[in-house]
Design a protein around this motif. Structure first.
Motif, PDB file in Angstrom:
ATOM      1  N   THR A  28       0.833  -1.187   0.000  1.00  0.00           N
ATOM      2  CA  THR A  28       0.000   0.000   0.000  1.00  0.00           C
ATOM      3  C   THR A  28       0.880   1.254   0.000  1.00  0.00           C
ATOM      4  O   THR A  28       1.957   1.255  -0.593  1.00  0.00           O
ATOM      5  CB  THR A  28      -1.004  -0.052   1.178  1.00  0.00           C
ATOM      6  OG1 THR A  28      -1.860   1.086   1.131  1.00  0.00           O
ATOM      7  CG2 THR A  28      -0.322  -0.143   2.525  1.00  0.00           C
ATOM      8  N   HIS A  29       0.455   2.302   0.673  1.00  0.00           N
ATOM      9  CA  HIS A  29       1.090   3.609   0.604  1.00  0.00           C
ATOM     10  C   HIS A  29       1.372   4.115   2.022  1.00  0.00           C
ATOM     11  O   HIS A  29       0.790   3.620   2.991  1.00  0.00           O
ATOM     12  CB  HIS A  29       0.180   4.577  -0.139  1.00  0.00           C
ATOM     13  CG  HIS A  29      -0.307   4.039  -1.446  1.00  0.00           C
ATOM     14  ND1 HIS A  29       0.307   4.322  -2.646  1.00  0.00           N
ATOM     15  CD2 HIS A  29      -1.337   3.194  -1.738  1.00  0.00           C
ATOM     16  CE1 HIS A  29      -0.324   3.687  -3.624  1.00  0.00           C
ATOM     17  NE2 HIS A  29      -1.324   2.990  -3.101  1.00  0.00           N
ATOM     18  N   GLY A  30       2.240   5.115   2.126  1.00  0.00           N
ATOM     19  CA  GLY A  30       2.690   5.544   3.441  1.00  0.00           C
ATOM     20  C   GLY A  30       1.591   6.030   4.361  1.00  0.00           C
ATOM     21  O   GLY A  30       1.417   5.527   5.486  1.00  0.00           O
ATOM     22  N   GLY A  31       0.828   7.025   3.915  1.00  0.00           N
ATOM     23  CA  GLY A  31      -0.253   7.542   4.748  1.00  0.00           C
ATOM     24  C   GLY A  31      -1.343   6.516   4.970  1.00  0.00           C
ATOM     25  O   GLY A  31      -1.895   6.393   6.064  1.00  0.00           O
ATOM     26  N   ALA A  32      -1.669   5.765   3.926  1.00  0.00           N
ATOM     27  CA  ALA A  32      -2.692   4.727   4.035  1.00  0.00           C
ATOM     28  C   ALA A  32      -2.282   3.669   5.057  1.00  0.00           C
ATOM     29  O   ALA A  32      -3.107   3.203   5.860  1.00  0.00           O
ATOM     30  CB  ALA A  32      -2.928   4.082   2.677  1.00  0.00           C
ATOM     31  N   ALA A  33      -1.005   3.292   5.042  1.00  0.00           N
ATOM     32  CA  ALA A  33      -0.516   2.282   5.987  1.00  0.00           C
ATOM     33  C   ALA A  33      -0.662   2.760   7.427  1.00  0.00           C
ATOM     34  O   ALA A  33      -1.153   2.035   8.298  1.00  0.00           O
ATOM     35  CB  ALA A  33       0.940   1.947   5.684  1.00  0.00           C
ATOM     36  N   ARG A  34      -0.239   3.976   7.692  1.00  0.00           N
ATOM     37  CA  ARG A  34      -0.292   4.482   9.066  1.00  0.00           C
ATOM     38  C   ARG A  34      -1.724   4.571   9.574  1.00  0.00           C
ATOM     39  O   ARG A  34      -2.036   4.108  10.668  1.00  0.00           O
ATOM     40  CB  ARG A  34       0.395   5.840   9.160  1.00  0.00           C
ATOM     41  CG  ARG A  34       0.320   6.436  10.571  1.00  0.00           C
ATOM     42  CD  ARG A  34       1.316   7.545  10.787  1.00  0.00           C
ATOM     43  NE  ARG A  34       1.142   8.653   9.850  1.00  0.00           N
ATOM     44  CZ  ARG A  34       1.922   9.728   9.837  1.00  0.00           C
ATOM     45  NH1 ARG A  34       2.924   9.847  10.694  1.00  0.00           N
ATOM     46  NH2 ARG A  34       1.706  10.696   8.958  1.00  0.00           N
ATOM     47  N   GLN A  35      -2.595   5.187   8.784  1.00  0.00           N
ATOM     48  CA  GLN A  35      -3.969   5.360   9.253  1.00  0.00           C
ATOM     49  C   GLN A  35      -4.715   4.033   9.312  1.00  0.00           C
ATOM     50  O   GLN A  35      -5.496   3.809  10.241  1.00  0.00           O
ATOM     51  CB  GLN A  35      -4.707   6.330   8.337  1.00  0.00           C
ATOM     52  CG  GLN A  35      -4.155   7.747   8.340  1.00  0.00           C
ATOM     53  CD  GLN A  35      -4.123   8.392   9.705  1.00  0.00           C
ATOM     54  OE1 GLN A  35      -3.123   8.982  10.118  1.00  0.00           O
ATOM     55  NE2 GLN A  35      -5.213   8.296  10.429  1.00  0.00           N
ATOM     56  N   GLY A  36      -4.464   3.154   8.349  1.00  0.00           N
ATOM     57  CA  GLY A  36      -5.137   1.859   8.370  1.00  0.00           C
ATOM     58  C   GLY A  36      -4.717   1.022   9.562  1.00  0.00           C
ATOM     59  O   GLY A  36      -5.556   0.406  10.234  1.00  0.00           O
ATOM     60  N   CYS A  37      -3.417   0.990   9.829  1.00  0.00           N
ATOM     61  CA  CYS A  37      -2.932   0.243  10.998  1.00  0.00           C
ATOM     62  C   CYS A  37      -3.483   0.854  12.280  1.00  0.00           C
ATOM     63  O   CYS A  37      -3.866   0.132  13.220  1.00  0.00           O
ATOM     64  CB  CYS A  37      -1.413   0.230  11.032  1.00  0.00           C
ATOM     65  SG  CYS A  37      -0.646  -0.821   9.772  1.00  0.00           S
ATOM     66  N   GLY A  38      -3.526   2.177  12.344  1.00  0.00           N
ATOM     67  CA  GLY A  38      -4.064   2.839  13.526  1.00  0.00           C
ATOM     68  C   GLY A  38      -5.514   2.483  13.763  1.00  0.00           C
ATOM     69  O   GLY A  38      -5.945   2.278  14.911  1.00  0.00           O
ATOM     70  N   HIS A  39      -6.286   2.388  12.685  1.00  0.00           N
ATOM     71  CA  HIS A  39      -7.691   2.013  12.814  1.00  0.00           C
ATOM     72  C   HIS A  39      -7.822   0.587  13.345  1.00  0.00           C
ATOM     73  O   HIS A  39      -8.625   0.325  14.256  1.00  0.00           O
ATOM     74  CB  HIS A  39      -8.375   2.135  11.451  1.00  0.00           C
ATOM     75  CG  HIS A  39      -9.829   1.794  11.475  1.00  0.00           C
ATOM     76  ND1 HIS A  39     -10.805   2.676  11.885  1.00  0.00           N
ATOM     77  CD2 HIS A  39     -10.488   0.647  11.142  1.00  0.00           C
ATOM     78  CE1 HIS A  39     -11.992   2.101  11.808  1.00  0.00           C
ATOM     79  NE2 HIS A  39     -11.824   0.868  11.364  1.00  0.00           N
ATOM     80  N   VAL A  40      -7.039  -0.327  12.798  1.00  0.00           N
ATOM     81  CA  VAL A  40      -7.090  -1.719  13.245  1.00  0.00           C
ATOM     82  C   VAL A  40      -6.680  -1.840  14.721  1.00  0.00           C
ATOM     83  O   VAL A  40      -7.287  -2.594  15.490  1.00  0.00           O
ATOM     84  CB  VAL A  40      -6.174  -2.592  12.352  1.00  0.00           C
ATOM     85  CG1 VAL A  40      -5.960  -3.960  12.959  1.00  0.00           C
ATOM     86  CG2 VAL A  40      -6.768  -2.724  10.951  1.00  0.00           C
TER      87      VAL A  40
END
Length: 209
Positions: free
Chosen positions: A148-160
């Motif tokens: 995936t992408h940098g911002g997407a990775a951070r926010q997605g992991c944070g949500h999980v």
């Protein structure tokens, strides 16, 4: 235990120029392809059971380097795309600061939705987090690599992980072709096990005793 390896794509010419990509479909450059080829054997050694990628070519082509070693197919999911940066896409940060000073100031201060048609961090986290969770649910007890992408990775992991914005804001950005590792068990749920892991961190790690 289920394991998610959330892998940022390799370098692009827009990365090199500090130009905002967002959901613009840019390609890997020579360095990005080299980074993907270097990282792929390290991830293959983790014996992944599935590979899922954003449908933007820089992520899909990064995933293809791993697929070539493992023989696994790459499933694509548009929910794994980078944050949509609206009017900022294609611009450099100095240009954004000059053209949109108020919105840029709000973004720098951590505003979740600074304006200029930029996707909110909450919406980004929810869509990417849902894609991560569904990928994990599809292979319970397995190892899934998500390109995936940098911002997407951070926010997605944070949500999980269920982290609030104030905590997530303190997490440093992923380097190109580095990854975050999450693990899940029935007792403790999702846990962060590693962040910004890649070729350099692997090679500099102490040898096992």
């Amino acid at each position: 235990m289920t394991r998610l390896i959330v892998w940022r794509h390799g370098n692009t010419d827009w990365n090199a120029a500090d130009r905002v990509q967002g959901q613009t479909d840019t390609a890997l450059n020579d360095l990005g392809r080299e980074q993907a080829a270097t990282a792929a054997p390290l991830l293959a050694a983790l014996r992944p059971d599935a590979i899922v990628a954003s449908d933007l070519q820089r992520a899909a082509d990064t995933a293809a380097a791993l697929a070539a070693l493992t023989g696994l197919p790459v499933a694509t999911d548009p929910r794994l795309r980078e944050r949509h940066y609206g009017l900022w896409q294609g611009l450099t940060m100095p240009t954004i600061a000059e053209r949109y000073p108020a919105e840029y100031a709000r973004w720098r201060a951590g505003d979740q939705a600074p304006g200029c048609e930029v996707e909110s961090l909450d919406d980004l986290g929810k869509r990417v987090g849902e894609a991560l969770q569904e990928a994990a649910d599809a292979v319970p007890g397995g190892t899934i690599v998500i390109a995936t992408h940098g911002g997407a990775a951070r926010q997605g992991c944070g949500h999980v992980l269920g982290w609030p914005p104030a905590v997530l804001r303190t997490v440093g950005p992923l380097r190109n072709c580095y990854w975050t590792e999450l693990r899940h068990d029935e007792v403790r749920g999702w846990q962060l096990r590693a962040h910004n892991t890649g070729a350099t961190t692997q090679s500099s790690a102490p040898a096992p005793i």
